[in-house]
Design a protein around this motif. Structure first.
Motif, PDB file in Angstrom:
ATOM      1  N   SER A 119       7.661  45.471 -37.014  1.00 15.78           N
ATOM      2  CA  SER A 119       6.215  45.185 -36.591  1.00 15.78           C
ATOM      3  C   SER A 119       6.449  45.681 -35.035  1.00 15.78           C
ATOM      4  CB  SER A 119       5.805  43.617 -36.629  1.00 15.78           C
ATOM      5  OG  SER A 119       6.891  43.004 -35.597  1.00 15.78           O
ATOM      6  N   ILE A 120       7.338  45.526 -34.527  1.00 15.04           N
ATOM      7  CA  ILE A 120       7.147  46.010 -33.014  1.00 15.04           C
ATOM      8  C   ILE A 120       7.007  47.553 -32.902  1.00 15.04           C
ATOM      9  CG2 ILE A 120       8.560  46.132 -30.594  1.00 15.04           C
ATOM     10  CD1 ILE A 120       9.280  43.465 -31.390  1.00 15.04           C
ATOM     11  N   GLN A 121       7.819  48.232 -33.858  1.00 17.44           N
ATOM     12  CA  GLN A 121       7.966  49.605 -34.049  1.00 17.44           C
ATOM     13  C   GLN A 121       6.648  50.283 -34.259  1.00 17.44           C
ATOM     14  OE1 GLN A 121      10.537  50.949 -32.247  1.00 17.44           O
ATOM     15  NE2 GLN A 121      11.053  52.264 -33.889  1.00 17.44           N
ATOM     16  N   LYS A 122       5.845  49.480 -35.029  1.00 14.71           N
ATOM     17  CA  LYS A 122       4.574  50.020 -35.329  1.00 14.71           C
ATOM     18  C   LYS A 122       3.523  50.110 -34.212  1.00 14.71           C
ATOM     19  CE  LYS A 122       0.462  48.501 -37.663  1.00 14.71           C
ATOM     20  NZ  LYS A 122      -0.391  47.622 -38.400  1.00 14.71           N
ATOM     21  N   TYR A 123       3.875  49.409 -32.736  1.00 16.54           N
ATOM     22  CA  TYR A 123       3.009  49.711 -31.984  1.00 16.54           C
ATOM     23  C   TYR A 123       3.990  50.410 -30.580  1.00 16.54           C
ATOM     24  CZ  TYR A 123       0.131  46.132 -33.885  1.00 16.54           C
ATOM     25  OH  TYR A 123      -0.776  45.417 -34.612  1.00 16.54           O
ATOM     26  N   ALA A 124       4.939  51.183 -31.023  1.00 20.31           N
ATOM     27  CA  ALA A 124       5.585  51.951 -30.030  1.00 20.31           C
ATOM     28  C   ALA A 124       4.995  53.353 -30.021  1.00 20.31           C
ATOM     29  CB  ALA A 124       7.144  52.137 -30.439  1.00 20.31           C
ATOM     30  N   ILE A 125       4.910  53.850 -28.856  1.00 16.43           N
ATOM     31  CA  ILE A 125       4.299  55.178 -28.638  1.00 16.43           C
ATOM     32  C   ILE A 125       5.290  56.075 -28.141  1.00 16.43           C
ATOM     33  CG2 ILE A 125       3.460  54.670 -26.307  1.00 16.43           C
ATOM     34  CD1 ILE A 125       1.136  56.803 -26.984  1.00 16.43           C
ATOM     35  N   TYR A 126       5.802  57.355 -28.785  1.00 15.27           N
ATOM     36  CA  TYR A 126       6.700  58.326 -28.268  1.00 15.27           C
ATOM     37  C   TYR A 126       6.318  59.396 -27.467  1.00 15.27           C
ATOM     38  CZ  TYR A 126       9.287  55.450 -31.791  1.00 15.27           C
ATOM     39  OH  TYR A 126      10.103  54.345 -32.251  1.00 15.27           O
ATOM     40  N   VAL A 127       6.629  59.335 -26.483  1.00 17.56           N
ATOM     41  CA  VAL A 127       5.801  60.607 -25.675  1.00 17.56           C
ATOM     42  C   VAL A 127       7.315  61.285 -25.246  1.00 17.56           C
ATOM     43  CG1 VAL A 127       3.979  59.084 -25.072  1.00 17.56           C
ATOM     44  CG2 VAL A 127       6.058  58.842 -23.814  1.00 17.56           C
ATOM     45  N   ASP A 128       6.978  62.390 -24.483  1.00  8.55           N
ATOM     46  CA  ASP A 128       7.846  63.380 -23.835  1.00  8.55           C
ATOM     47  C   ASP A 128       7.713  63.159 -22.413  1.00  8.55           C
ATOM     48  OD1 ASP A 128       9.516  65.084 -22.889  1.00  8.55           O
ATOM     49  OD2 ASP A 128       8.453  66.984 -23.586  1.00  8.55           O
ATOM     50  N   THR A 129       8.790  62.289 -21.812  1.00  9.49           N
ATOM     51  CA  THR A 129       8.844  62.152 -20.697  1.00  9.49           C
ATOM     52  C   THR A 129       9.281  63.220 -19.464  1.00  9.49           C
ATOM     53  OG1 THR A 129      10.845  60.813 -20.664  1.00  9.49           O
ATOM     54  CG2 THR A 129       8.732  59.575 -20.916  1.00  9.49           C
ATOM     55  N   ASN A 130       9.825  64.291 -20.080  1.00 11.77           N
ATOM     56  CA  ASN A 130      10.626  65.146 -19.250  1.00 11.77           C
ATOM     57  C   ASN A 130       9.718  66.156 -18.430  1.00 11.77           C
ATOM     58  OD1 ASN A 130      13.133  64.443 -20.421  1.00 11.77           O
ATOM     59  ND2 ASN A 130      12.750  65.738 -22.043  1.00 11.77           N
ATOM     60  N   HIS A 141      15.216  50.702 -30.150  1.00 12.37           N
ATOM     61  CA  HIS A 141      14.455  51.085 -31.136  1.00 12.37           C
ATOM     62  C   HIS A 141      13.380  51.953 -30.668  1.00 12.37           C
ATOM     63  CE1 HIS A 141      16.081  47.363 -32.944  1.00 12.37           C
ATOM     64  NE2 HIS A 141      15.581  46.806 -31.976  1.00 12.37           N
ATOM     65  N   GLY A 142      13.369  52.667 -29.374  1.00  9.85           N
ATOM     66  CA  GLY A 142      12.432  53.566 -29.055  1.00  9.85           C
ATOM     67  C   GLY A 142      11.653  53.625 -27.819  1.00  9.85           C
ATOM     68  N   LYS A 143      10.609  53.975 -27.538  1.00 10.91           N
ATOM     69  CA  LYS A 143      10.224  53.820 -26.207  1.00 10.91           C
ATOM     70  C   LYS A 143       8.766  53.439 -26.305  1.00 10.91           C
ATOM     71  CE  LYS A 143      11.652  58.860 -25.321  1.00 10.91           C
ATOM     72  NZ  LYS A 143      11.517  60.176 -24.905  1.00 10.91           N
ATOM     73  N   TYR A 144       8.493  52.504 -25.386  1.00 12.59           N
ATOM     74  CA  TYR A 144       7.304  51.450 -25.590  1.00 12.59           C
ATOM     75  C   TYR A 144       6.416  51.834 -24.380  1.00 12.59           C
ATOM     76  CZ  TYR A 144      10.330  49.403 -28.803  1.00 12.59           C
ATOM     77  OH  TYR A 144      11.140  49.036 -29.791  1.00 12.59           O
ATOM     78  N   LEU A 145       5.165  51.760 -24.433  1.00  6.40           N
ATOM     79  CA  LEU A 145       4.407  51.935 -23.638  1.00  6.40           C
ATOM     80  C   LEU A 145       3.557  50.811 -22.945  1.00  6.40           C
ATOM     81  CD1 LEU A 145       2.797  54.476 -22.188  1.00  6.40           C
ATOM     82  CD2 LEU A 145       0.866  54.371 -23.761  1.00  6.40           C
TER      83      LEU A 145
END
Length: 233
Positions: free
Chosen positions: A222-233, A149-153
């Protein structure tokens, strides 16, 4: 026998000796954690090497080039050995009595270039990344994990307290960060828990906040709402 980058190990037996050793690098099969060991010159042939001791122990999934170090018995002087030779530095975290060290990839490559090549390929596949975040001139560790579902902080409880204070002081940035971070935990848990364990905590946290059961799609959103997408490269 090659003499460049020669390492000397202080024995824990009497009389104390400084013996010549070399690094052995690999990864553990179950989670690709870094393995570091030592070989010494064989007593039967000065041209051969034999296994001497294991430096690392395999405890939980860890970030790239992090490992818990065994300082028991014959490894009594291992901390000094790692720091003095610029191989690794302590991180301040412990688990079951084992201290975590951050190993220097450049130094590992210098001391064992062929073995480093194979572990580097494995390490690039690590599931999570730990970075440092600066808030009000103070540094905090942040861990980024991924699933379908994405990246989580994930951050520490120490940052949570700092952000809560920022909210009380009407800091808009603090409020935004609090809403973006999926989970706060201890510094030890941030480094030692596996991605699966942390995802389970996130799922449980948001499940407990629901007063009635929700459909799977709504729950994931509801979880995706709190996901933060960042560039980790």
């Amino acid at each position: 026998m090659k003499t460049d980058n020669k390492l000397y190990w202080k024995t824990a037996t009497e009389p104390v000796e400084n013996i010549v050793v070399r690094l052995v690098l690999a990864t553990y099969a179950d989670n690709d954690n870094l393995y570091v060991g030592l070989e010494k010159i064989s007593g039967e042939s000065p041209e051969c090497w034999e296994t001497y001791t294991d430096i690392t122990v395999n405890c939980n999934a860890l970030p790239s080039f992090h490992a818990y170090v065994d300082s028991r018995d014959c490894n009594r002087h291992v901390y000094d050995f790692l720091v003095r030779n610029r191989i690794a530095e302590p991180t301040g975290h412990e688990y079951q009595g084992f201290r975590m060290f951050r190993f220097n990839p450049e130094r590992l490559k210098e001391l064992s270039p062929e073995q480093f090549g194979s572990i580097f390929l494995n390490s690039t596949g690590q599931e999570h990344t730990i970075k440092e975040f600066v808030y009000r001139e103070e540094r905090f560790p942040l861990r980024i994990i991924r699933n379908d579902h994405g990246k989580y902080l994930i951050a520490t409880e120490r940052l949570e307290k700092a952000l809560e204070e920022g909210v009380r002081n009407l800091d808009a940035t603090a409020n935004e960060l609090l809403e973006s971070i999926c989970l706060f935990c201890s510094g030890q848990e941030l480094h030692s828990l596996t991605d699966t364990e942390l995802i389970e905590r996130i799922n449980g946290q948001y499940s407990e906040q629901q007063s009635t059961p929700v459909m799977k799609k709504e729950y994931e959103e509801s979880i995706q709402k709190y996901a933060i997408y960042v560039d980790t490269n």
